[in-house]
Design a protein around this motif. Structure first.
Motif, PDB file in Angstrom:
ATOM      1  N   THR A 102      -3.185   6.082   4.388  1.00  8.76           N
ATOM      2  CA  THR A 102      -2.254   5.542   3.423  1.00  8.76           C
ATOM      3  C   THR A 102      -2.964   4.557   2.412  1.00  8.76           C
ATOM      4  O   THR A 102      -3.363   3.145   2.933  1.00  8.76           O
ATOM      5  N   GLU A 120      -1.296   3.218  -0.860  1.00  9.86           N
ATOM      6  CA  GLU A 120       0.042   3.188  -1.415  1.00  9.86           C
ATOM      7  C   GLU A 120      -0.024   3.009  -3.091  1.00  9.86           C
ATOM      8  O   GLU A 120       0.533   4.025  -3.878  1.00  9.86           O
ATOM      9  N   GLU A 121      -1.097   2.426  -3.463  1.00  8.09           N
ATOM     10  CA  GLU A 121      -1.169   1.985  -5.236  1.00  8.09           C
ATOM     11  C   GLU A 121      -1.836   3.576  -5.510  1.00  8.09           C
ATOM     12  O   GLU A 121      -1.610   3.771  -6.830  1.00  8.09           O
ATOM     13  N   ASN A 139      -0.965   9.328   1.152  1.00  3.05           N
ATOM     14  CA  ASN A 139      -0.389   9.256   2.545  1.00  3.05           C
ATOM     15  C   ASN A 139      -0.578  10.238   3.253  1.00  3.05           C
ATOM     16  O   ASN A 139       0.033  11.374   3.025  1.00  3.05           O
ATOM     17  N   VAL A 148       0.253   3.117   8.070  1.00  2.15           N
ATOM     18  CA  VAL A 148       1.500   2.623   8.459  1.00  2.15           C
ATOM     19  C   VAL A 148       2.214   2.259   9.605  1.00  2.15           C
ATOM     20  O   VAL A 148       2.657   1.045   9.724  1.00  2.15           O
TER      21      VAL A 148
END
Length: 108
Positions: free
Chosen positions: A61, A63-64, A68, A94
């Motif tokens: 992952t 996120e930016e 994912n 995560v």
């Protein structure tokens, strides 16, 4: 008997076409790691990741970047991604971030 083709039928794919990342949870160690944890790519570079989980399920992952990918225990998943923006991005699993399963992706 030959087929008239000088190349082997199962020619190997050139090494380096894929970026392999192992999502590891070494048995009994309490360690959760990415192997490779620190990756560097160039702006505009397209990368095919091959993500392989060991004994537990993990995520790859960022996120930016909107990445994912869940990888179930013992499975392999692929992700193709083009890095358009320079920067340093946090790579996490995560469910195991608090246990230290983090890394970085640097795009330059």
């Amino acid at each position: 008997v030959t087929s008239g083709n000088d190349e082997p039928a199962d020619a190997p794919v050139a090494a380096g076409d894929d970026t392999f990342v192992s999502l590891q949870d070494p048995s009994g160690s309490g360690e959760y790691i990415f192997d490779e944890a620190d990756l560097t790519f160039g702006v505009g570079e397209s990368v095919n990741f091959v993500l392989e989980a060991e004994g537990e399920s993990h995520t790859f992952t960022v996120e930016e970047l909107g990445i994912n990918v869940a990888v179930t225990a013992g499975a392999t998943e692929e992700l193709s991604f083009t890095f358009d923006t320079a920067g340093k991005y946090e790579l996490i699993c995560v469910p195991h971030k608090a246990l230290g399963m983090v890394g970085t992706i640097t795009v330059q």
